[in-house]
Design an enzyme around this catalytic site. Structure first.
Site, PDB file in Angstrom:
ATOM      1  N   TYR A 138      42.825  43.605  25.112  1.00  0.00           N
ATOM      2  CA  TYR A 138      43.554  44.603  25.890  1.00  0.00           C
ATOM      3  C   TYR A 138      42.534  45.536  26.510  1.00  0.00           C
ATOM      4  O   TYR A 138      41.588  45.945  25.836  1.00  0.00           O
ATOM      5  CB  TYR A 138      44.528  45.400  24.999  1.00  0.00           C
ATOM      6  CG  TYR A 138      45.949  45.218  25.461  1.00  0.00           C
ATOM      7  CD1 TYR A 138      46.328  45.620  26.739  1.00  0.00           C
ATOM      8  CD2 TYR A 138      46.906  44.618  24.649  1.00  0.00           C
ATOM      9  CE1 TYR A 138      47.613  45.422  27.191  1.00  0.00           C
ATOM     10  CE2 TYR A 138      48.192  44.416  25.105  1.00  0.00           C
ATOM     11  CZ  TYR A 138      48.544  44.820  26.369  1.00  0.00           C
ATOM     12  OH  TYR A 138      49.823  44.612  26.802  1.00  0.00           O
TER      13      TYR A 138
ATOM     14  N   GLU B  43      43.440  48.225  29.115  1.00  0.00           N
ATOM     15  CA  GLU B  43      44.052  49.176  30.045  1.00  0.00           C
ATOM     16  C   GLU B  43      43.056  50.274  30.410  1.00  0.00           C
ATOM     17  O   GLU B  43      42.287  50.716  29.556  1.00  0.00           O
ATOM     18  CB  GLU B  43      45.259  49.826  29.374  1.00  0.00           C
ATOM     19  CG  GLU B  43      46.568  49.527  30.057  1.00  0.00           C
ATOM     20  CD  GLU B  43      47.719  50.054  29.236  1.00  0.00           C
ATOM     21  OE1 GLU B  43      47.863  51.273  29.178  1.00  0.00           O
ATOM     22  OE2 GLU B  43      48.450  49.219  28.654  1.00  0.00           O
TER      23      GLU B  43
ATOM     24  N   ASP C  79      46.648  43.149  54.621  1.00  0.00           N
ATOM     25  CA  ASP C  79      46.818  42.162  53.557  1.00  0.00           C
ATOM     26  C   ASP C  79      46.139  40.880  54.041  1.00  0.00           C
ATOM     27  O   ASP C  79      46.689  40.134  54.841  1.00  0.00           O
ATOM     28  CB  ASP C  79      48.327  41.957  53.324  1.00  0.00           C
ATOM     29  CG  ASP C  79      48.619  40.895  52.280  1.00  0.00           C
ATOM     30  OD1 ASP C  79      47.671  40.212  51.824  1.00  0.00           O
ATOM     31  OD2 ASP C  79      49.812  40.739  51.922  1.00  0.00           O
TER      32      ASP C  79
ATOM     33  N   THR D 109      44.674  38.056  47.936  1.00  0.00           N
ATOM     34  CA  THR D 109      44.701  37.158  46.783  1.00  0.00           C
ATOM     35  C   THR D 109      43.271  36.655  46.622  1.00  0.00           C
ATOM     36  O   THR D 109      42.448  36.798  47.526  1.00  0.00           O
ATOM     37  CB  THR D 109      45.599  35.940  47.026  1.00  0.00           C
ATOM     38  OG1 THR D 109      45.089  35.231  48.158  1.00  0.00           O
ATOM     39  CG2 THR D 109      47.034  36.314  47.286  1.00  0.00           C
TER      40      THR D 109
ATOM     41  N   LYS E 168      43.321  31.758  47.564  1.00  0.00           N
ATOM     42  CA  LYS E 168      43.616  30.985  48.779  1.00  0.00           C
ATOM     43  C   LYS E 168      42.284  30.598  49.423  1.00  0.00           C
ATOM     44  O   LYS E 168      41.493  29.935  48.773  1.00  0.00           O
ATOM     45  CB  LYS E 168      44.545  31.789  49.683  1.00  0.00           C
ATOM     46  CG  LYS E 168      45.907  32.051  48.991  1.00  0.00           C
ATOM     47  CD  LYS E 168      46.914  32.785  49.851  1.00  0.00           C
ATOM     48  CE  LYS E 168      48.205  33.030  49.073  1.00  0.00           C
ATOM     49  NZ  LYS E 168      49.177  33.850  49.833  1.00  0.00           N
TER      50      LYS E 168
ATOM     51  N   ARG F 227      43.621  32.241  40.476  1.00  0.00           N
ATOM     52  CA  ARG F 227      44.873  32.831  40.917  1.00  0.00           C
ATOM     53  C   ARG F 227      44.866  34.313  40.569  1.00  0.00           C
ATOM     54  O   ARG F 227      44.781  34.661  39.387  1.00  0.00           O
ATOM     55  CB  ARG F 227      45.989  32.094  40.176  1.00  0.00           C
ATOM     56  CG  ARG F 227      47.378  32.244  40.670  1.00  0.00           C
ATOM     57  CD  ARG F 227      48.199  31.010  40.295  1.00  0.00           C
ATOM     58  NE  ARG F 227      47.808  29.928  41.189  1.00  0.00           N
ATOM     59  CZ  ARG F 227      48.221  29.816  42.446  1.00  0.00           C
ATOM     60  NH1 ARG F 227      49.068  30.687  42.954  1.00  0.00           N
ATOM     61  NH2 ARG F 227      47.800  28.822  43.192  1.00  0.00           N
TER      62      ARG F 227
HETATM   63  C1  LIG Z   1      50.210  34.613  49.411  1.00  0.00           C
HETATM   64  C2  LIG Z   1      50.431  35.964  49.949  1.00  0.00           C
HETATM   65  C3  LIG Z   1      50.812  37.024  49.105  1.00  0.00           C
HETATM   66  C4  LIG Z   1      51.249  36.840  47.675  1.00  0.00           C
HETATM   67  O1  LIG Z   1      50.293  36.380  46.807  1.00  0.00           O
HETATM   68  P1  LIG Z   1      50.732  36.002  45.317  1.00  0.00           P
HETATM   69  O2  LIG Z   1      49.416  35.835  44.619  1.00  0.00           O
HETATM   70  O3  LIG Z   1      51.530  34.767  45.392  1.00  0.00           O
HETATM   71  O4  LIG Z   1      51.505  37.147  44.759  1.00  0.00           O
HETATM   72  C5  LIG Z   1      50.897  38.299  49.646  1.00  0.00           C
HETATM   73  N1  LIG Z   1      50.629  38.500  50.956  1.00  0.00           N
HETATM   74  C6  LIG Z   1      50.290  37.503  51.786  1.00  0.00           C
HETATM   75  C7  LIG Z   1      50.039  37.788  53.232  1.00  0.00           C
HETATM   76  C8  LIG Z   1      50.193  36.192  51.318  1.00  0.00           C
HETATM   77  O5  LIG Z   1      49.893  35.203  52.156  1.00  0.00           O
END
Ligand SMILES: *Cc1c(COP(=O)(O)O)cnc(C)c1O
Length: 482
Positions: free
Chosen positions: A68, A70, A245, A274, A277, A283
């Site tokens: 843990y 936090e 994002d 993320t 990707k 992940r």
């Molecule tokens: C994939 C994605 C997310 C979400 O990611 P997770 O790891 O599945 O929660 C958020 N914003 C955008 C633009 C994405 O392509």
């Protein structure tokens, strides 16, 4: 460096791990073993997926998971966090150096979580802190019941301007099924019907009228570049915070394919992503920000996040270290070259692409040109071993469920080593399947949006050609579980 010693070590590591799992629950060992075979056998064009390195995978499978932690580095609510501190500090250092960011927060468990951390950091900075100041107190606990009630109403009464879903935006950018849509009044900006590109003039006019607290840029299905310098200019004009994002294209930013106006980090006050990707890590999620938001971002846990996942932060550190190598820049460039080759190959064969092509890692095929819905196309392709996903296109007549689009992306196949000539062959396989698929009928004999028929023999023929292509580029060549 010879390949053999690494190969033996990797195989031994994964084999011993699976043996230990098999002793407890053989079905799980089987599923893990079967998954690598499935991944090896499929032509994966899902734009949001990739293959993390064995080092990244192994960094996740260990006892760091037992802690843990936090809090933040050096300021934990739990004792004994010396090694987690190292892990988190190293991951954050790599993130700052790689992206040239002032501050990096590597705890978010996913992209959605990273966005939640960012939303609440901005709300804390721009709504909560001024309210505390006005009341002359330092903490929310010191507010009177009336002031607290007023602050809670204010926090829930803010506006967000985000990209519309059918233009390629994401559910977490203020849409009602996601908590972001319940937190914010949302308005969308979209793309120009002619060019398919983001309509910055309309976006500016909308921002002036709507006066959002946050303008959010970023997408999961937009095949072109976004001008973040221009977005920041618009945000500044209306006193909005620019949040980007970059979940989908973080790997292209890390690999310096997206620079200048197209690199969000120097332009946005806050950037989320993320890590799994195009960035090719475990992940997870991450937030980058300037100094003014750093303290608020660091409150992500326990504000909206559960305890950090130290094993995943370790894997993030490994992946970010990999992304700082020159090889990763070459990889990112190949991802984009491959996407262009795939798009060109499709266009030459008569496919219609949204915006006519791509500048990044993905393309969107308008399958209505083949007389199909996205759902039919997705399933026909899958039957032939080609893994894609359906996606709405701008002003989609078939809505978000059936859709008229197929999204294809190159991060995964590029990791496997496929090049531009092979992308042309992939385009050939996709076009073959789509042009030999016909629309099925409902029970009452009407054309169906869901069912399809692929001509006899096509699936087998395409699967064989794709197996030949994949055999030339073995996935995880260092891992032999047999
Ligand atoms: C994939 C994605 C997310 C979400 O990611 P997770 O790891 O599945 O929660 C958020 N914003 C955008 C633009 C994405 O392509």
């Amino acid at each position: 460096m010879s390949a053999e010693p690494t190969r033996t070590t990797e195989s031994t590591a994964f084999r011993s791990g699976l043996e230990a799992i098999r002793g407890v629950e053989p079905r799980i060992a089987d599923a893990i073993g079967a998954e690598i075979e499935d991944q090896r056998a499929s032509l994966k064009l899902i734009a949001s997926e990739n293959y993390a390195s064995p080092a990244v995978l192994l960094a996740m499978g260990n006892w760091l998971s037992d802690k843990y932690a936090e809090g933040t580095v050096g300021r934990r609510f739990y004792a004994g966090c010396r090694n987690v501190d190292t892990v988190e500090a190293v991951a954050a250092e790599h993130a700052r150096e790689l992206f040239g960011a002032r501050h990096a927060y590597v705890q978010p468990h996913s992209g959605i979580d990273a966005n939640l951390v960012a939303f609440w950091a901005v709300l804390a900075q721009r709504v909560e802190s001024p309210a505390l100041e006005r009341a002359g107190v330092r903490q929310v606990n010191e507010l009177t019941e009336e002031d607290w009630a007023a602050l809670r109403r204010d926090l829930g009464d803010q506006r967000m301007l985000g990209m519309s879903l059918d233009a390629g935006g994401h559910l977490t950018h203020g849409f009602r099924p996601n908590i972001s849509g319940k937190m914010f009044h949302q308005r969308s900006y979209g793309t120009d019907p002619e060019s398919g590109l983001i309509d910055y003039a309309a976006l500016r006019a909308s921002a002036r009228e709507f006066r959002p607290l946050i303008i959010i840029a970023g997408y999961s299905a937009y095949p072109r570049l976004v001008n973040f310098r221009l977005m920041r200019e618009i945000a500044d004009e209306v006193d909005a915070t620019l949040m980007v994002d970059m979940a989908h294209f973080a790997g292209l930013v890390a690999g310096k394919v997206l620079t200048g106006d197209f690199d969000p980090v120097p332009h946005a006050q806050i950037v989320t992503t993320t890590t799994h990707k195009s960035l090719r890590g475990p992940r997870g999620g991450m937030v980058l920000c300037d100094d003014s938001l750093a303290d608020q971002v660091d409150r992500g846990c326990p504000m909206v996040l559960g305890g950090p996942l130290p094993h995943v932060m370790a894997a993030k550190a490994v992946a970010l270290a990999e992304a700082r190598q020159p090889e990763f820049r070459a990889y990112a460039q190949r991802v984009v070259d491959n996407a262009r080759a795939l798009a060109d190959g499709l266009t030459r064969r008569g496919a219609r692409l949204v915006t006519g092509g791509t500048d990044n890692h993905l393309a969107l095929i308008d399958v209505s040109g083949y007389g199909l819905t996205g759902r039919q196309a997705e399933e026909a392709l899958l039957e032939a071993g080609i893994v894609t996903n359906r996606n709405a296109i701008p002003r989609d007549p078939n809505g978000a469920w059936y859709t008229s689009g197929i999204r294809v992306g190159t991060p995964a196949l590029t990791t496997r080593g496929l090049g531009t000539a092979e992308m042309d062959e992939v385009a050939e396989l996709i076009d073959t399947v789509l042009s030999r698929t016909s629309v099925g009928t409902t029970r009452s004999g009407k054309p169906s949006k869901a069912t399809y028929a692929l001509e006899d023999g096509v699936a087998k023929q395409v699967a064989e050609r794709s197996a030949d292509l994949l055999a030339k580029h073995p996935l995880y060549p260092g891992i032999d579980l047999s």
